[in-house]
Design an enzyme around this catalytic site. Structure first.
Site, PDB file in Angstrom:
ATOM      1  N   CYS A  21      -9.808   9.973  -1.249  1.00  0.00           N
ATOM      2  CA  CYS A  21     -11.051  10.684  -0.970  1.00  0.00           C
ATOM      3  C   CYS A  21     -12.190   9.902  -1.458  1.00  0.00           C
ATOM      4  CB  CYS A  21     -11.064  12.164  -1.937  1.00  0.00           C
ATOM      5  SG  CYS A  21      -9.573  13.067  -1.449  1.00  0.00           S
ATOM      6  N   ARG A  55     -11.486   3.731   2.944  1.00  0.00           N
ATOM      7  CA  ARG A  55     -10.404   4.345   2.003  1.00  0.00           C
ATOM      8  C   ARG A  55      -9.559   5.482   2.495  1.00  0.00           C
ATOM      9  NH1 ARG A  55     -12.766   3.166  -2.930  1.00  0.00           N
ATOM     10  NH2 ARG A  55     -11.233   4.738  -3.843  1.00  0.00           N
ATOM     11  N   ASN A  72     -12.429  14.654  -5.904  1.00  0.00           N
ATOM     12  CA  ASN A  72     -11.509  13.856  -5.771  1.00  0.00           C
ATOM     13  C   ASN A  72     -10.268  13.984  -6.811  1.00  0.00           C
ATOM     14  OD1 ASN A  72     -12.978  12.663  -3.841  1.00  0.00           O
ATOM     15  ND2 ASN A  72     -13.229  10.777  -4.821  1.00  0.00           N
ATOM     16  N   GLY A  73      -8.992  14.318  -6.475  1.00  0.00           N
ATOM     17  CA  GLY A  73      -7.964  14.220  -7.472  1.00  0.00           C
ATOM     18  C   GLY A  73      -7.131  15.374  -7.601  1.00  0.00           C
ATOM     19  N   LYS A  85       2.937  -5.772   6.283  1.00  0.00           N
ATOM     20  CA  LYS A  85       1.731  -5.690   7.401  1.00  0.00           C
ATOM     21  C   LYS A  85       1.885  -5.068   8.653  1.00  0.00           C
ATOM     22  CE  LYS A  85      -0.970  -6.119   5.191  1.00  0.00           C
ATOM     23  NZ  LYS A  85      -0.728  -6.359   3.821  1.00  0.00           N
ATOM     24  N   GLU A  94       2.381  -1.345   8.581  1.00  0.00           N
ATOM     25  CA  GLU A  94       1.227  -0.637   8.208  1.00  0.00           C
ATOM     26  C   GLU A  94       0.399  -0.431   9.196  1.00  0.00           C
ATOM     27  OE1 GLU A  94       0.006  -3.294   4.824  1.00  0.00           O
ATOM     28  OE2 GLU A  94      -1.007  -1.101   4.034  1.00  0.00           O
ATOM     29  N   HIS A 109      25.476 -10.793   4.727  1.00  0.00           N
ATOM     30  CA  HIS A 109      26.172  -9.381   3.758  1.00  0.00           C
ATOM     31  C   HIS A 109      25.863  -8.360   4.619  1.00  0.00           C
ATOM     32  CE1 HIS A 109      27.120 -12.632   0.914  1.00  0.00           C
ATOM     33  NE2 HIS A 109      25.949 -13.043   0.770  1.00  0.00           N
ATOM     34  N   LYS A 137      -6.944   3.424   1.564  1.00  0.00           N
ATOM     35  CA  LYS A 137      -7.294   1.924   0.811  1.00  0.00           C
ATOM     36  C   LYS A 137      -6.862   1.973  -0.599  1.00  0.00           C
ATOM     37  CE  LYS A 137      -8.465  -2.295   0.620  1.00  0.00           C
ATOM     38  NZ  LYS A 137      -7.617  -3.207   1.129  1.00  0.00           N
TER      39      LYS A 137
HETATM   40  C1  AGP Z   1      -1.644  -3.401   1.386  1.00  0.00           C
HETATM   41  O1  AGP Z   1      -1.793  -3.640   2.786  1.00  0.00           O
HETATM   42  C2  AGP Z   1      -1.495  -1.811   1.004  1.00  0.00           C
HETATM   43  N1  AGP Z   1      -2.486  -0.961   1.715  1.00  0.00           N
HETATM   44  C3  AGP Z   1      -1.023  -1.268  -0.202  1.00  0.00           C
HETATM   45  O2  AGP Z   1       0.182  -1.662  -0.113  1.00  0.00           O
HETATM   46  C4  AGP Z   1      -1.868  -1.898  -1.517  1.00  0.00           C
HETATM   47  O3  AGP Z   1      -1.471  -2.805  -1.516  1.00  0.00           O
HETATM   48  C5  AGP Z   1      -1.221  -0.932  -2.767  1.00  0.00           C
HETATM   49  O4  AGP Z   1      -1.698   0.314  -2.619  1.00  0.00           O
HETATM   50  C6  AGP Z   1      -1.986  -1.479  -4.081  1.00  0.00           C
HETATM   51  O5  AGP Z   1      -3.380  -1.475  -3.940  1.00  0.00           O
HETATM   52  P1  AGP Z   1      -3.939  -2.211  -5.096  1.00  0.00           P
HETATM   53  O6  AGP Z   1      -3.960  -3.653  -4.907  1.00  0.00           O
HETATM   54  O7  AGP Z   1      -5.490  -1.946  -4.900  1.00  0.00           O
HETATM   55  O8  AGP Z   1      -3.574  -1.708  -6.757  1.00  0.00           O
END
Ligand code: AGP
Length: 644
Positions: free
Chosen positions: A2, A27, A101-102, A522, A525, A541, A639
């Site tokens: 948020c 975000r 937020n939270g 990647k 995602e 394996h 994000k």
């Molecule tokens: C990365 O592409 C992701 N969006 C996600 O895995 C991210 O790296 C993870 O949430 C950790 O975020 P940070 O590096 O801000 O701690």
């Protein structure tokens, strides 16, 4: 996740809030809203869906006036994404509006108490409960004798530079009733919050508070801002105050006052933002992710700049806060991180063990807190985080501190909570990373980890010759990245042809295994295709059973001591008609019939992962574009994951 923005000043707040919310879109969110105060009434506009399709349209058809307001992008926790669950929420009287937020963990018991007092709720959210609770306390605070015995009032630290000044609106006891009501409510709350509150009876005031969810105050000229992320306000001011947990701030156009619910005085420091609004713009690129991929020659150069000691054949940092004797005394390092940063940690493990001969263990940050693994006294916890706000990673940091261990961090966002709470660290200097899928921050984390490993190695037994070898190699990387980027069109064609299949394997060994993990992540995602990474040697394996003409394998094959074995594995895949997409070094002979071979320049083994990663970033990007997905804002992802 948020996002919060707030403005108080003389200008029209609505465009400032809307623009700020747009800058928070990256975000991740499912709805957005604003509340403005105009001529004594609160005007709320909120809508499910993307800002352009929802809130922006609504504001066009039902504009709002006022020069005080708060705005929010919501990522659903309590209650499905919907108009009614969007923030801001109002209290029972309709005089108080809240964005949050939270997560309020004890919202059920608070709700029950409020229901017993006759409150009626319009949404399914924990935030509305908080708004009503603040509203109830506000009524008590503003009616002189309604409260009875007051709990100890927290002391204010005046952030305006005027010593001894108190909030300018008072209820007769030197405190603003809205601030006091927020404090009362927060004392009752269990959970996390970044909070902004306005009240129809307080025409110039925003009250904001944080616990576990970032919030900053932006200091303007005759106007002030609040935001959960500096991106939202950097176009207006670069002077900011990062709030600490349990801080409650009262903001007016001319001043701000911060108090702390836990300690006697708040620690207020004014910092300067190091980036411009344009840094967080897409520029000529079609997507932020592409822009950030293309920025890597520069971000890598920025991360190295000023940190090389040619004479000592080592790397130096301003912020590690450890003497050479202390660096030598490290017996073990645990690296904790999440997601992509965890992949970087796996590379870091190789580098630190090889260059510094310090035993390293990599933990998922969320597991570290609950495993209660024994740690030797001289173990250092190193956390890696682009945002510096990831809740799991922050929890690992706090757990290590609680257990008395020194903590270091490699972080991108300057002034973030992890940066402020760790004992020392290294900034990536990658600039704002807006796309949800991390790219430039990943390669900068690898770079900073390599610099740290070099430093730790040189205070131990790493030879000057090895130090010089690495320093020379660091200088070559930016140009080598440019060479990889020049292969973009070929990589795009591969993506279009193969990466639309429903499943793909990524394989690699030693340093290249984390690269494979990152490549798979990647693709998952942003293309929503199933992708799995394996150690190349693990194929036989089990996973080899799945190899078929429908399952492409992306093989990371550096020219290293395992080359023959890796090539052997490629033959096994080719023999089962599995399409092969090979990322490798010049001169490597891949099996005939490989569907595509992308050759990246060879650097030193410690730095090769940076270069081997870049084709995989482009592969995922072009697969996502070809599939018509929202590259920068993939479904279900945020994000910065600020809840555990
Ligand atoms: C990365 O592409 C992701 N969006 C996600 O895995 C991210 O790296 C993870 O949430 C950790 O975020 P940070 O590096 O801000 O701690």
């Amino acid at each position: 996740m948020c996002g919060i923005i707030g403005f108080v000043g003389k200008k029209s707040a609505s465009p400032i809030l809307l623009e700020g919310l747009r800058r928070l879109e990256y975000r991740g969110y499912d709805s957005a809203g604003v509340a403005l105060l105009h001529e004594g009434s609160l005007l709320v506009r909120k809508k499910k869906g993307k800002i352009n399709d929802g809130l922006a349209r609504l504001l066009k058809s039902e504009p709002v006036k006022g020069s005080l307001g708060i705005g929010h992008t919501r990522w659903a926790t309590h209650g499905a994404p919907s108009d009614k669950n969007s923030h801001p929420h109002l209290d029972q009287s309709g005089k108080i509006s809240v964005v949050h937020n939270g997560v309020i963990e004890n919202y059920d018991s608070i709700k029950q108490k409020l229901l017993n007092n006759g409150h009626v709720f319009k949404s399914d959210t924990d935030t509305e409960i908080l708004a009503h609770l603040i509203g109830e306390y506000y009524e008590k605070r503003r009616t002189k004798n309604g409260w009875g015995e007051h709990p100890r009032e927290p002391k204010a630290s005046d952030g305006s530079g005027l010593s001894g000044a108190s909030p300018h609106q008072t209820n007769g006891n030197g405190e603003n009733p809205l601030t006091l009501a927020v404090c009362d409510a927060l004392r009752e709350v269990i959970g996390t919050y970044g909070l902004a509150v306005i009240c129809a009876e307080q025409p110039n005031t925003i009250v904001t508070a944080r616990r576990g969810s970032p919030l900053i105050i932006g200091i303007g000229n005759g106007e002030n801002f609040i935001a959960s992320d500096a991106n939202a306000i950097v176009a207006h001011t670069k002077k900011v105050v990062y709030l600490n947990d349990y801080d409650v701030a009262t903001i007016t156009p001319e001043r701000f006052d911060v108090l702390n619910l836990g300690t006697d005085t708040a620690n207020v420091q004014i910092s300067k933002l190091e980036f411009d609004a344009e840094d967080a713009q897409r520029g000529k690129h079609a997507h932020f992710m592409l822009k950030e991929i293309y920025e890597q020659p520069q971000t890598i150069a920025n991360a190295v700049r000023g940190r090389l000691d040619f004479e000592g054949a080592t790397a130096r940092f301003g912020g590690l806060n450890m003497s050479i004797a202390e660096l030598r005394g490290i017996e073990r390092i645990v690296i904790a991180a999440s997601g992509t940063s965890w992949h970087a940690a796996l590379v870091g493990e190789y580098l630190i063990e090889e260059l510094a001969q310090i035993p390293v263990e990599v933990e998922f940050a969320h597991e570290f807190c609950y495993r209660h693994a024994p740690l030797e006294r001289d173990t250092v916890l190193l956390v890696l985080s682009q945002s510096g706000e990831t809740a799991d990673t922050l929890a690992a940091l706090r757990e290590a501190k609680r257990r008395g261990h020194r903590t270091l961090a490699i972080v991108n966002v300057v002034g973030s909570t992890i940066a402020r709470e760790s004992d020392g660290g290294i900034y990536m200097h990658a600039g704002p990373e807006v796309a949800v899928a991390s790219t430039k921050a990943f390669t900068c984390t690898l770079l900073c980890t390599a610099l740290l490993a070099l430093n730790l190695g040189r205070v131990r037994d790493l030879s000057a010759a090895d130090g010089k070898r690495l320093i020379a190699a660091l200088g070559r990387i930016p140009d080598q990245i440019r060479q990889v980027l020049a292969e973009r069109e070929r990589i795009r064609q591969v993506a279009v042809k193969y990466m639309q299949r429903s499943s793909a394997f990524f394989i690699g060994r030693t340093h290249a295994y984390p690269v494979a993990l990152e490549g798979a992540q990647k693709l998952k995602e942003i293309s929503y295709r199933h992708a799995e990474a394996y150690q190349t040697s693990e194929l036989k394996h089990g996973p080899l059973a799945l190899i078929s003409p429908d399952v492409p394998t992306v093989a990371i094959v550096p020219n290293d001591e395992l080359l023959d074995r890796n090539i052997g594995a490629l033959h096994e895949i080719a023999a089962r008609s599995g399409p092969l997409y090979v990322v490798t070094h010049p001169g490597v002979q891949v099996p005939d019939g490989a569907a595509a071979v992308i050759v990246v320049p060879k650097n030193e083994p410690e730095l090769d992962p940076i270069l081997l990663t870049i084709p995989l970033q482009l592969l995922a990007y072009h697969a996502s574009v070809a599939l018509g997905h929202d590259v920068d804002k993939p479904r279900n992802l945020a994000k910065s994951v600020t809840v555990e």
